[in-house]
Design an enzyme around this catalytic site. Structure first.
Site, PDB file in Angstrom:
ATOM      1  CB  CYS A   1      -0.987  -0.032   1.159  1.00  0.00           C
ATOM      2  SG  CYS A   1      -2.431   1.043   0.886  1.00  0.00           S
ATOM      3  CE  LYS A  23      -9.974   4.352   2.783  1.00  0.00           C
ATOM      4  NZ  LYS A  23     -10.101   4.249   4.258  1.00  0.00           N
ATOM      5  CB  SER A  41      -8.621   0.177   2.550  1.00  0.00           C
ATOM      6  OG  SER A  41      -8.874   1.216   3.468  1.00  0.00           O
ATOM      7  CG  HIS A  67      -4.645  -3.740   2.313  1.00  0.00           C
ATOM      8  ND1 HIS A  67      -3.462  -3.591   3.025  1.00  0.00           N
ATOM      9  CD2 HIS A  67      -4.979  -2.504   1.861  1.00  0.00           C
ATOM     10  CE1 HIS A  67      -3.104  -2.302   3.017  1.00  0.00           C
ATOM     11  NE2 HIS A  67      -4.010  -1.627   2.320  1.00  0.00           N
ATOM     12  CD  GLU A 112      -2.403  -6.920   3.942  1.00  0.00           C
ATOM     13  OE1 GLU A 112      -2.332  -5.722   4.296  1.00  0.00           O
ATOM     14  OE2 GLU A 112      -2.483  -7.265   2.740  1.00  0.00           O
TER      15      GLU A 112
END
Length: 220
Positions: free
Chosen positions: A118, A139, A168, A211, A213
Site C-alpha cells: 500500500c 477513497k 482501502s 490488502h 492479507e
C-alpha cells in the site's frame, strides 16, 4: 520448537517494518500468512526510531519491536514494509521519511527480497524510481475484482481468471508511469481501482497496493 531443532535448514529471517497505527492487528495478519509455509520463520518486528506511534502502548513496542539502529548490522532473507494512513501528506512532510529512505537503501545490500504494501509500495516507488502518487476523487474502499496481465509469471501462476481483493486507499499509482519503466512489470490490476501488483524484473522487489492479507472483518 523440538521439531524445528531437527530440521536441517536454517529459519527464514523476515523483518517487518510496521508503519500501521494498529500494530498488533497488522502483526497478526502477516504472521498468520507467513505461518502457512512449512519452513521455519524467524520474524523480527521493526518500528521507526524517528517517530513513535501514539496508538500503540510503549510496553508493547518495547517488548516486541526493534529500531533500525538495533538491526542494521544484520542480514535478512526478506523485508516487508506495511502501509501507513498518511497518503494525504507530501513525502517531505512524513516525519520518518529520511529514516525510511535509509532503510530502503540499507535493504538493497542486506535483504534478499522485499515486499512493499500500500503506502509502503508507493513510498518505495517514489524513492527508487521517482514515481508519483495521485489523489483519488474518492477513497477506493471495498472488495473489488482483479485480473492478471501475465499468466506466465510465477508469482501469479494458478490465480483465478478473476479474483477479489480488499482495497482501502486514497491515492493511486498510474499504469502509464509504470509502463515507462522497463525494470517494472504490472502483474495484476482492477478496472475500477487500478494497479494491484507490480514486480521488479529482478524478482526481488514486489509492490502490492491492496490488502489480500486482511482478515474477514478488517474492512468492516
Amino acid at each position: 520448537e523440538n521439531i524445528a531443532r531437527h530440521q536441517d535448514i536454517r529459519p527464514l529471517k523476515i523483518v517487518v517494518l510496521n508503519l500501521m497505527p494498529d500494530k498488533q492487528g497488522t502483526e497478526e495478519q502477516l504472521a498468520r500468512l507467513l505461518g502457512h509455509t512449512p519452513l521455519q520463520v524467524h520474524l523480527t518486528l521493526l518500528r521507526t526510531g524517528s517517530y513513535q506511534s501514539k496508538h500503540e502502548s510503549t510496553e508493547h513496542l518495547d517488548a516486541f519491536y526493534k529500531t533500525w539502529d538495533e538491526i542494521s548490522d544484520q542480514q535478512f532473507d526478506g523485508l516487508i514494509v506495511t502501509g501507513a494512513p498518511i497518503e494525504h501528506l507530501d513525502w517531505k512532510d512524513v516525519q520518518y521519511w529520511t529514516e525510511l529512505k535509509h532503510i530502503f537503501e540499507w535493504s538493497k545490500q542486506n535483504v534478499y527480497a522485499r515486499l512493499y504494501i500500500c503506502w509502503g509500495a508507493q513510498a518505495a516507488l517514489q524513492h527508487f524510481f521517482g514515481v508519483e502518487k495521485y489523489a483519488l476523487q474518492e477513497k477506493a474502499f471495498g472488495i473489488f475484482p482483479h485480473t492478471v496481465r501475465d499468466w506466465r509469471h510465477p508469482l501469479v501462476e494458478g490465480y483465478d481468471d478473476e479474483f477479489l481483493i480488499p482495497v482501502s486507499r486514497h491515492t493511486e499509482i498510474r499504469a502509464a508511469d509504470i509502463e515507462r519503466l522497463p525494470e517494472l512489470q504490472i502483474l495484476c490490476e482492477s478496472k475500477k481501482t487500478g494497479i494491484h501488483l507490480i514486480q521488479h524484473r529482478n524478482q526481488r522487489d514486489t509492490f502490492m497496493f491492496n490488502h489480500p492479507e486482511y482478515t474477514a472483518n478488517t474492512l468492516n
